[in-house]
Design an enzyme around this catalytic site. Structure first.
Site, PDB file in Angstrom:
ATOM      1  N   TYR A   1      -2.874  -0.792  10.523  1.00  0.00           N
ATOM      2  CA  TYR A   1      -3.034  -1.157   9.140  1.00  0.00           C
ATOM      3  C   TYR A   1      -1.701  -0.649   8.342  1.00  0.00           C
ATOM      4  O   TYR A   1      -0.684  -1.158   8.178  1.00  0.00           O
ATOM      5  CB  TYR A   1      -3.725  -0.538   8.035  1.00  0.00           C
ATOM      6  CG  TYR A   1      -4.163  -0.821   6.985  1.00  0.00           C
ATOM      7  CD1 TYR A   1      -4.510  -2.152   6.514  1.00  0.00           C
ATOM      8  CD2 TYR A   1      -3.478  -0.066   5.787  1.00  0.00           C
ATOM      9  CE1 TYR A   1      -4.603  -2.286   5.052  1.00  0.00           C
ATOM     10  CE2 TYR A   1      -3.743  -0.208   4.606  1.00  0.00           C
ATOM     11  CZ  TYR A   1      -4.039  -1.154   4.276  1.00  0.00           C
ATOM     12  OH  TYR A   1      -4.288  -1.623   3.122  1.00  0.00           O
TER      13      TYR A   1
ATOM     14  N   SER B   1       0.666  -0.988   0.194  1.00  0.00           N
ATOM     15  CA  SER B   1       0.163  -0.187   0.032  1.00  0.00           C
ATOM     16  C   SER B   1       1.537   1.343   0.054  1.00  0.00           C
ATOM     17  O   SER B   1       1.985   1.167   0.541  1.00  0.00           O
ATOM     18  CB  SER B   1      -0.791   0.037   1.447  1.00  0.00           C
ATOM     19  OG  SER B   1      -0.835   0.877   1.458  1.00  0.00           O
TER      20      SER B   1
HETATM   21  P1  NAD Z   1     -11.373  -6.073  -0.585  1.00  0.00           P
HETATM   22  O1  NAD Z   1     -11.748  -5.879   0.972  1.00  0.00           O
HETATM   23  O2  NAD Z   1     -12.471  -5.803  -2.387  1.00  0.00           O
HETATM   24  O3  NAD Z   1     -10.646  -7.682  -0.914  1.00  0.00           O
HETATM   25  C1  NAD Z   1     -10.448  -7.889   0.281  1.00  0.00           C
HETATM   26  C2  NAD Z   1      -9.863  -9.228   0.601  1.00  0.00           C
HETATM   27  O4  NAD Z   1      -9.230 -10.692   1.021  1.00  0.00           O
HETATM   28  C3  NAD Z   1     -11.570 -10.300   0.482  1.00  0.00           C
HETATM   29  O5  NAD Z   1     -12.033 -11.525  -0.859  1.00  0.00           O
HETATM   30  C4  NAD Z   1     -11.509 -11.161   1.677  1.00  0.00           C
HETATM   31  O6  NAD Z   1     -12.332 -12.016   1.757  1.00  0.00           O
HETATM   32  C5  NAD Z   1     -10.102 -11.787   1.779  1.00  0.00           C
HETATM   33  N1  NAD Z   1      -9.190 -12.028   3.055  1.00  0.00           N
HETATM   34  C6  NAD Z   1      -9.595 -10.616   4.215  1.00  0.00           C
HETATM   35  N2  NAD Z   1      -8.953 -11.912   4.710  1.00  0.00           N
HETATM   36  C7  NAD Z   1      -8.684 -12.848   4.756  1.00  0.00           C
HETATM   37  C8  NAD Z   1      -7.975 -14.309   5.180  1.00  0.00           C
HETATM   38  N3  NAD Z   1      -7.809 -14.499   6.157  1.00  0.00           N
HETATM   39  N4  NAD Z   1      -7.794 -15.096   4.148  1.00  0.00           N
HETATM   40  C9  NAD Z   1      -8.221 -15.199   3.047  1.00  0.00           C
HETATM   41  N5  NAD Z   1      -8.671 -14.194   2.334  1.00  0.00           N
HETATM   42  C10 NAD Z   1      -8.583 -12.929   3.170  1.00  0.00           C
HETATM   43  O7  NAD Z   1      -9.939  -5.759  -0.803  1.00  0.00           O
HETATM   44  P2  NAD Z   1      -9.349  -4.866  -1.456  1.00  0.00           P
HETATM   45  O8  NAD Z   1      -9.592  -3.019  -1.402  1.00  0.00           O
HETATM   46  O9  NAD Z   1      -9.723  -5.535  -2.666  1.00  0.00           O
HETATM   47  O10 NAD Z   1      -8.060  -5.223  -1.070  1.00  0.00           O
HETATM   48  C11 NAD Z   1      -6.725  -6.308  -1.672  1.00  0.00           C
HETATM   49  C12 NAD Z   1      -5.359  -5.887  -0.813  1.00  0.00           C
HETATM   50  O11 NAD Z   1      -4.735  -4.617  -1.415  1.00  0.00           O
HETATM   51  C13 NAD Z   1      -5.541  -6.109   0.579  1.00  0.00           C
HETATM   52  O12 NAD Z   1      -4.599  -6.069   0.814  1.00  0.00           O
HETATM   53  C14 NAD Z   1      -5.680  -4.435   0.758  1.00  0.00           C
HETATM   54  O13 NAD Z   1      -4.299  -4.075   1.789  1.00  0.00           O
HETATM   55  C15 NAD Z   1      -4.657  -3.700   0.010  1.00  0.00           C
HETATM   56  N6  NAD Z   1      -4.464  -2.540  -0.731  1.00  0.00           N
HETATM   57  C16 NAD Z   1      -6.031  -1.756  -0.738  1.00  0.00           C
HETATM   58  C17 NAD Z   1      -6.018  -0.552  -1.419  1.00  0.00           C
HETATM   59  C18 NAD Z   1      -6.984   0.064  -1.755  1.00  0.00           C
HETATM   60  O14 NAD Z   1      -7.631   1.694  -2.112  1.00  0.00           O
HETATM   61  N7  NAD Z   1      -7.995  -0.622  -2.064  1.00  0.00           N
HETATM   62  C19 NAD Z   1      -5.206   0.301  -1.805  1.00  0.00           C
HETATM   63  C20 NAD Z   1      -3.855  -0.084  -0.801  1.00  0.00           C
HETATM   64  C21 NAD Z   1      -3.616  -1.390  -0.564  1.00  0.00           C
END
Ligand code: NAD
Length: 269
Positions: A167, A154
């Protein structure tokens, strides 16, 4: 399916692939010819929908359940993957969540949950993948590398984030997990990199984009003046997993519309 698929014949595992960024990454890797494991922990129907979408595009995918923070479940998932696809070439450590609260109110349980899933989950999956990369070695018909790992980090691996210290700590940890692994494993031809997304429109940050007021406030942090889409990350992940990026290891590629450029300083300071 892309006409010249970059990942033909390779097998990929994407954690947390039934939503948001993970879903887009799974679809992008499959479009480039990879056989994809769509990992999920809850909502099997959403995982099956991703598998169906991949198959409808002419790709190959299966859904496998595992909580990435549980060693036994992670190991069982990798064994199930090997049964189906034989091996692993690409791991995308994407699963993650937020449990936000003011620092003084943050419970140990909420601290531990985020560290366990976001950081320890990446360690557990990476360790299984590396064991298989080392056992199998390079398969020249598929890739010049013995394996590729992409960690979903991130912008908060470098931008401090008050109200979200668990986080931000997990993402800061991912940065040195990734770099230390990359340093140790480069001689074995294993590449390890991170993607640092900025604000990508997914369920994790719905509150930041679902009203025009919230979105406008968010856009003040993004010089490029648009919110990111999961496909922005999908395309980058497919490239980082391919031999086109073969000389890149130990790096975080920020995909953030300039969020890490200290936009507050463009008119101040
Ligand atoms: P999201 O909530 O849509 O997806 C997160 C996924 O992780 C979901 O499929 C959830 O079920 C899964 N998950 C959670 N706990 C789990 C576990 N114990 N075992 C297996 N799967 C698990 O959110 P996203 O935005 O798609 O996030 C995906 C990644 O991207 C994360 O690591 C998040 O920190 C990172 N991220 C997202 C953003 C953003 O702006 N959306 C920015 C920076 C980083």
């Amino acid at each position: 399916m892309n006409p010249n698929p970059k990942l033909k014949g390779q097998s990929a595992l994407v954690t947390g692939a039934n939503s948001g960024i993970g879903k887009a990454v799974a679809i992008a890797l499959a479009n480039d010819g990879a056989n994809v494991v769509v990992n999920y922990v809850t909502h099997p129907e959403a995982a099956e929908a991703v598998v169906t979408e991949i198959k409808n595009n002419g790709g190959t995918a299966i859904a496998l359940q595992a909580d990435v923070s549980k060693e036994d479940q992670v190991q069982a998932m990798f064994q199930a993957m090997y049964k189906q696809f034989g091996t692993i070439d690409i791991l995308v450590n994407n699963a993650g969540l937020q449990k936000d609260s003011p620092f003084e109110n943050m419970s140990l349980a909420d601290w531990q949950l985020v560290i366990d899933i976001n950081l320890t989950g990446q360690f557990l999956c990476a360790r299984e993948a590396v064991r298989e990369f080392l056992r199998r070695g390079i398969v020249p018909e598929r890739s010049v590398a013995a394996g590729k790992i992409i960690c979903m980090s991130s912008v908060h691996e470098v931008i401090p984030w008050g109200g979200h210290v668990n986080y931000a700590s997990s993402k800061g940890g991912i940065m040195l997990l990734m770099k230390s692994m990359a340093q140790e494993l480069a001689p074995k031809k294993i590449r390890v990199n991170s993607i640092g997304p900025g604000a990508i429109q997914t369920p994790i940050n719905r509150a930041a984009w679902e009203t025009p007021e919230a979105l406008n406030k968010l856009l003040t942090l993004i010089p490029y003046n648009r919110i990111g889409q999961p496909e922005d990350i999908g395309k980058l992940a497919a490239w980082l997993a391919s031999d086109e990026s073969d000389y890149i290891t130990g790096t975080t590629v920020f995909c953030d519309g300039g969020m890490t450029l200290y936009p507050g300083f463009s008119t101040n300071g």
